[in-house]
Design a protein around this motif. Structure first.
Motif, PDB file in Angstrom:
ATOM      1  N   LEU A 128      45.331  37.291  46.134  1.00 45.80           N
ATOM      2  CA  LEU A 128      46.028  38.055  45.107  1.00 45.80           C
ATOM      3  C   LEU A 128      47.539  38.051  45.342  1.00 45.80           C
ATOM      4  O   LEU A 128      48.319  37.879  44.390  1.00 45.80           O
ATOM      5  N   PRO A 138      34.957  42.333  38.722  1.00 48.96           N
ATOM      6  CA  PRO A 138      36.346  41.888  38.850  1.00 48.96           C
ATOM      7  C   PRO A 138      37.231  42.469  37.756  1.00 48.96           C
ATOM      8  O   PRO A 138      36.759  42.801  36.667  1.00 48.96           O
ATOM      9  N   THR A 141      41.305  32.006  39.979  1.00 50.61           N
ATOM     10  CA  THR A 141      42.253  31.642  38.928  1.00 50.61           C
ATOM     11  C   THR A 141      41.645  30.591  37.999  1.00 50.61           C
ATOM     12  O   THR A 141      40.832  29.765  38.422  1.00 50.61           O
ATOM     13  N   THR A 163      41.227  36.515  44.521  1.00 51.33           N
ATOM     14  CA  THR A 163      41.112  36.278  43.077  1.00 51.33           C
ATOM     15  C   THR A 163      40.459  34.928  42.835  1.00 51.33           C
ATOM     16  O   THR A 163      40.370  34.074  43.724  1.00 51.33           O
ATOM     17  N   TRP A 208      40.694  39.464  39.705  1.00 54.04           N
ATOM     18  CA  TRP A 208      40.860  40.063  41.026  1.00 54.04           C
ATOM     19  C   TRP A 208      39.593  40.851  41.373  1.00 54.04           C
ATOM     20  O   TRP A 208      39.084  41.626  40.561  1.00 54.04           O
ATOM     21  N   SER A 239      33.604  37.092  46.425  1.00 53.05           N
ATOM     22  CA  SER A 239      34.889  36.420  46.195  1.00 53.05           C
ATOM     23  C   SER A 239      35.058  35.208  47.102  1.00 53.05           C
ATOM     24  O   SER A 239      35.704  34.225  46.715  1.00 53.05           O
TER      25      SER A 239
END
Length: 432
Positions: free
Chosen positions: A195, A334, A225, A223, A216, A277
C-alpha cells in the motif's frame, strides 16, 4: 396492500407496493403513470436491485422494466446507440459488440439495468473516460403528467443535465442514447503491491494507465493493483481453467466460505487477510473491453462508497488505515479505490472535479454500521459525495454544499414533478 415483496440484491431494503406493472413500451409507461396519478399513488421504476439504498422503494406503483429491453438503434458512423431502460448492461455490451462498437468505460459489475446503472451514477475507473452518465447523449422520459419527452444537451438541456443521474426523481426513463466508440481490446495487468508504494507512486500509476484501480486489504499493508490499457492485439484471454480458478472458484466460492468463517469468528479476520493478500499472484491477459471491465460478483455484501477530491486520497486512506489498525472493526472485504475525470453531469459524483472513489464493504449479515460511520466521517471531512445507490447518512443540508448545481436540479424537479409523483422517503432525505 399486495403480498408482492421487492428487495435489493443485498437485502438492505424491501418494498410492498400497492400495485406492480411491467409496461411493454413507452406508451404503456405513460398510461401506468397516468393511472397512478388518478389513484394518487407514487411511482417508482426498479432495476436489478443492485443499489443498497432505498432509492427505488415505493408503497405505491412499482414499475418493472423487464419488458423494456429493446435496442432501438446502433449507428457506428454517428457513434451512438439507443437502448431501452430495462436491458441489462451485459446484454447491451453483447449487442454493441455485434455491431463492432463498445462503451468507452464501465463499472466492474454488468448485471444492472441500463437505466438503473445510469440513474444512480454507476462508474468504473478511468484517466480520461468517465462514468456511464457522462456517456449519455439523450434520454427519453415519461414525466409526471404522462407526457413523453426527449432531452439532450440541445433539447431541454436543464432537464438533461439534471436527469442523467436523476435517481428517477424527474421522470421514468424509458430509453437512453449512449455514445459508443469502435470496439477495442484491453490489456489487463494485475499485480500485488505494498500500500505504501501505491500511495507514493499514485500520480505515476494514474497517469501511465488509462484505467487504474487497486484493492487494499484491511489489517494489512497489501494491495492488488489493476492496470487496463487499450491494446492492438491479438486477443489473449485467460485460459478457461485460469478464469474459472481465479474468477469463479477463488473470487466467489472460496471467498464466500472465507467470509462465512470470518463472520462467525471475527478475531480471525486480520490473519485471514494476511493470507489472502499474499496468496495473490500477478497475471496479465488481453480481451474484449467489456470482458475486462466487468467481473462476476456472487458474494453478497453491503457497501458504502464516497467520491472525494482526488488530491485528498492519500490522507484519507492513511486515516482509514489508522481507524482499522485501532482494532475496533474486523473487515474481511478489501477496500476498492478507483478514479474518474471531472464531468458536467449536475448530480454526478464526479461533477466538476478530478475524483477518487473509495468503496468499503462488509459481508452480508456482518454488522457494518459502526465501521461505515467511522469511515463516513473521514470522507465527509474532505467534502466527499456519497454514491447515490450505496449506504450513506447524508441529507439535503449536506448535499447542497457538496453539489453546486443541486438547487438548480431541484428547481427542474419542481417544474416537471411539482406533486412529487416520483418521490419516496429516500428522495425526501436527499433532495428535501
Amino acid at each position: 396492500m399486495t403480498d408482492v415483496i421487492w428487495h435489493t440484491w443485498s437485502g438492505t431494503y424491501q418494498a410492498r407496493p400497492r400495485r406492480t406493472a411491467a409496461p411493454g413500451g413507452t406508451a404503456a409507461v405513460s398510461a401506468a403513470v397516468t393511472s397512478a396519478a388518478a389513484e394518487d399513488l407514487r411511482v417508482r421504476m426498479v432495476g436489478s436491485g443492485h443499489s443498497f439504498t432505498d432509492v427505488a422503494v415505493t408503497d405505491g406503483l412499482l414499475l418493472s422494466p423487464t419488458s423494456l429491453t429493446g435496442v432501438r438503434s446502433v449507428d457506428p458512423a454517428a457513434g451512438t446507440a439507443t437502448v431501452e431502460a430495462g436491458l441489462p448492461l451485459c446484454d447491451f455490451n453483447d449487442v454493441l459488440a455485434g455491431h463492432g462498437v463498445a462503451l468507452a468505460n464501465m463499472g466492474d459489475i454488468a448485471v444492472q439495468t441500463m437505466a438503473g446503472a445510469v440513474q444512480t451514477g454507476t462508474h468504473g475507473t478511468g484517466r480520461d473516460a468517465g462514468g456511464l452518465a457522462s456517456q449519455v447523449v439523450g434520454l427519453e422520459m415519461v414525466l409526471a403528467d404522462g407526457s413523453v419527452v426527449e432531452c439532450s444537451a440541445d433539447r431541454d438541456p436543464e432537464l438533461f443535465h439534471s436527469a442523467r443521474v436523476g435517481l428517477g426523481a424527474f421522470g421514468v426513463v424509458t430509453a437512453l442514447t449512449m455514445a459508443v466508440r469502435p470496439a477495442f481490446l484491453l490489456h489487463a495487468r494485475e499485480k500485488p503491491m505494498p500500500l505504501d508504494e501505491v500511495l507514493e507512486r499514485l500520480p505515476e500509476l494514474r497517469e501511465a494507465n488509462e484505467h487504474f484501480e487497486f484493492f487494499w486489504f484491511p489489517h494489512t499493508g497489501n494491495t492488488n493493483t489493476k492496470r487496463n490499457n487499450t491494446a492492438e492485439g491479438p486477443s489473449r484471454p485467460l485460459s478457461g481453467f485460469r478464469a474459472w480458478l481465479d474468477d469463479d472458484f477463488l473470487s466467489n466460492t472460496v471467498f464466500e466460505g472465507v467470509n462465512r468463517v470470518c463472520r462467525r469468528f471475527p478475531g480471525a479476520v486480520p490473519a485471514v487477510n494476511q493470507i489472502s493478500s499474499r496468496a495473490l499472484s500477478a497475471r496479465s491477459y488481453t480481451d474484449t473491453s467489456h470482458k475486462v471491465f466487468a467481473s462476476v460478483r456472487d458474494v453478497r455484501f453491503v457497501e458504502m462508497e464516497y467520491a472525494i477530491p482526488a488530491e485528498h486520497l492519500v490522507d484519507v486512506l492513511r486515516e482509514a488505515r489508522r481507524i482499522v489498525d485501532r482494532g475496533d472493526h474486523r473487515v474481511s472485504f478489501p477496500v476498492e479505490v478507483r478514479f474518474a475525470p471531472a464531468d458536467d453531469v449536475w448530480l454526478s459524483t464526479a461533477y466538476g472535479r478530478d475524483t477518487a472513489y473509495v468503496a468499503v464493504h462488509m459481508y452480508k449479515g456482518t454488522p457494518y454500521e459502526a465501521y461505515f460511520a467511522d469511515l463516513e466521517a473521514v470522507f465527509t471531512s474532505v467534502g466527499g459525495r456519497p454514491h447515490w445507490g450505496k449506504m450513506h447518512t447524508r441529507d439535503r443540508s449536506y448535499l447542497e454544499k457538496a453539489y453546486p448545481r443541486l438547487g438548480e436540479a431541484v428547481a427542474v424537479r419542481d417544474r416537471v414533478d411539482p406533486r412529487r409523483r416520483f418521490g419516496n422517503d429516500y428522495l425526501d432525505r436527499v433532495f428535501g
